[in-house]
Design a protein around this motif. Structure first.
Motif, PDB file in Angstrom:
ATOM      1  N   ARG A   3      64.283  70.392  64.100  1.00 20.20           N
ATOM      2  CA  ARG A   3      64.262  69.900  62.714  1.00 20.20           C
ATOM      3  C   ARG A   3      62.866  70.008  62.127  1.00 20.20           C
ATOM      4  NH1 ARG A   3      65.319  63.750  60.822  1.00 20.20           N
ATOM      5  NH2 ARG A   3      64.669  64.054  58.705  1.00 20.20           N
ATOM      6  N   LEU A   4      61.844  69.634  62.928  1.00 19.84           N
ATOM      7  CA  LEU A   4      60.465  69.722  62.461  1.00 19.84           C
ATOM      8  C   LEU A   4      60.096  71.173  62.181  1.00 19.84           C
ATOM      9  CD1 LEU A   4      57.724  68.504  61.863  1.00 19.84           C
ATOM     10  CD2 LEU A   4      57.212  68.624  64.292  1.00 19.84           C
ATOM     11  N   ALA A   5      60.483  72.078  63.084  1.00 22.28           N
ATOM     12  CA  ALA A   5      60.170  73.494  62.908  1.00 22.28           C
ATOM     13  C   ALA A   5      60.830  74.027  61.642  1.00 22.28           C
ATOM     14  CB  ALA A   5      60.605  74.299  64.131  1.00 22.28           C
ATOM     15  N   LEU A   6      62.095  73.652  61.413  1.00 18.63           N
ATOM     16  CA  LEU A   6      62.796  74.095  60.213  1.00 18.63           C
ATOM     17  C   LEU A   6      62.152  73.515  58.959  1.00 18.63           C
ATOM     18  CD1 LEU A   6      66.497  73.871  61.406  1.00 18.63           C
ATOM     19  CD2 LEU A   6      65.171  75.939  60.983  1.00 18.63           C
ATOM     20  N   THR A   7      61.748  72.238  59.027  1.00 22.81           N
ATOM     21  CA  THR A   7      61.099  71.599  57.885  1.00 22.81           C
ATOM     22  C   THR A   7      59.789  72.305  57.566  1.00 22.81           C
ATOM     23  OG1 THR A   7      62.104  69.484  58.436  1.00 22.81           O
ATOM     24  CG2 THR A   7      60.179  69.425  56.997  1.00 22.81           C
ATOM     25  N   LYS A  75      55.707  62.182  65.653  1.00 26.82           N
ATOM     26  CA  LYS A  75      55.994  63.407  64.912  1.00 26.82           C
ATOM     27  C   LYS A  75      57.470  63.617  64.588  1.00 26.82           C
ATOM     28  CE  LYS A  75      55.969  66.797  68.651  1.00 26.82           C
ATOM     29  NZ  LYS A  75      55.268  67.974  69.143  1.00 26.82           N
ATOM     30  N   SER A  76      58.341  62.795  65.131  1.00 23.57           N
ATOM     31  CA  SER A  76      59.733  62.910  64.704  1.00 23.57           C
ATOM     32  C   SER A  76      59.907  62.344  63.296  1.00 23.57           C
ATOM     33  CB  SER A  76      60.667  62.194  65.684  1.00 23.57           C
ATOM     34  OG  SER A  76      60.387  60.816  65.720  1.00 23.57           O
ATOM     35  N   CYS A  77      58.930  61.560  62.830  1.00 20.71           N
ATOM     36  CA  CYS A  77      59.007  60.945  61.500  1.00 20.71           C
ATOM     37  C   CYS A  77      57.878  61.359  60.563  1.00 20.71           C
ATOM     38  CB  CYS A  77      58.976  59.411  61.624  1.00 20.71           C
ATOM     39  SG  CYS A  77      60.382  58.726  62.504  1.00 20.71           S
ATOM     40  N   HIS A  78      56.767  61.885  61.082  1.00 22.33           N
ATOM     41  CA  HIS A  78      55.585  62.179  60.268  1.00 22.33           C
ATOM     42  C   HIS A  78      55.085  63.597  60.492  1.00 22.33           C
ATOM     43  CE1 HIS A  78      54.923  57.964  59.138  1.00 22.33           C
ATOM     44  NE2 HIS A  78      55.191  57.645  60.398  1.00 22.33           N
ATOM     45  N   MET A  87      59.141  62.972  55.842  1.00 24.24           N
ATOM     46  CA  MET A  87      60.365  62.941  56.640  1.00 24.24           C
ATOM     47  C   MET A  87      60.886  61.507  56.586  1.00 24.24           C
ATOM     48  SD  MET A  87      58.892  65.628  59.494  1.00 24.24           S
ATOM     49  CE  MET A  87      60.031  65.210  60.757  1.00 24.24           C
ATOM     50  N   THR A  88      61.258  60.953  57.709  1.00 26.31           N
ATOM     51  CA  THR A  88      61.632  59.538  57.739  1.00 26.31           C
ATOM     52  C   THR A  88      60.426  58.711  57.324  1.00 26.31           C
ATOM     53  OG1 THR A  88      63.214  59.966  59.494  1.00 26.31           O
ATOM     54  CG2 THR A  88      62.531  57.691  59.189  1.00 26.31           C
ATOM     55  N   GLY A  89      59.238  59.167  57.688  1.00 21.26           N
ATOM     56  CA  GLY A  89      57.974  58.572  57.277  1.00 21.26           C
ATOM     57  C   GLY A  89      57.206  59.567  56.427  1.00 21.26           C
TER      58      GLY A  89
END
Length: 167
Positions: A3-7, A75-78, A87-89
């Motif tokens: 998800r991070l890579a796609l974002t 990093k799952s949120c920022h 993102m979430t953050g």
């Protein structure tokens, strides 16, 4: 991680596309386009170590490798990069010296928007210890980083990675 890579890929694409388009017309009526701005190069390890050494104590002796490892839980949120996605953050680039609740495009809880301080290492250390204790009413569900050395390393890492410029 995907998800991070796609974002990040989407962000790069949007930035790239936003650089396209009309920038003016010549006298013949033809449209001229300006070249896309070059992305700032990633600092080298030596440059990052120089930035680290310029930080005030105790952050100047922080372990960037450990700080990056500790950031893995964040990093799952920022994101950290200039213009990075919320993102979430919120994106954390440029956070030091900024008032809480002011990152563009992120919907903060009322308590964070009402904060009157600016982010510095001392406030961030308190936040990272326990966000809900430091700022009751925050929507951040993160339980905190209990180890003081891990927080020091994380703050040093964030200062180096988010565009902090020592005074």
């Amino acid at each position: 991680m995907r998800r991070l890579a796609l974002t990040l890929a989407a962000t790069v694409a949007v930035i790239g596309l936003s650089a396209c388009g009309k920038s003016g017309e010549s006298s013949s009526g033809e449209t001229a386009t300006a070249p896309a701005p070059a992305a700032a190069p990633e600092p080298t390890d030596a440059e990052k170590q120089a930035l680290l050494a310029a930080l005030p104590a105790p952050y100047n002796s922080g372990d960037l490798t450990n700080g990056k490892k500790v950031f893995a839980i964040c990093k799952s949120c920022h994101t950290l990069v200039p213009g990075g996605a919320n993102m979430t953050g919120p994106n954390l680039h440029g956070m030091f010296g900024r008032k809480p609740g002011t990152a563009e495009g992120y919907k903060y809880s009322d308590v964070v928007k009402a904060a009157t301080f600016t982010w510095d290492a001392e406030h961030l250390d308190q936040w990272l210890t326990s966000p809900k204790t430091f700022m009751p009413g925050t929507k951040m569900t993160f339980m905190g980083v209990k180890d003081a050395k891990d927080r020091t390393d994380l703050i040093a890492y964030l200062k180096v990675e988010t565009g902090y410029a020592p005074q």
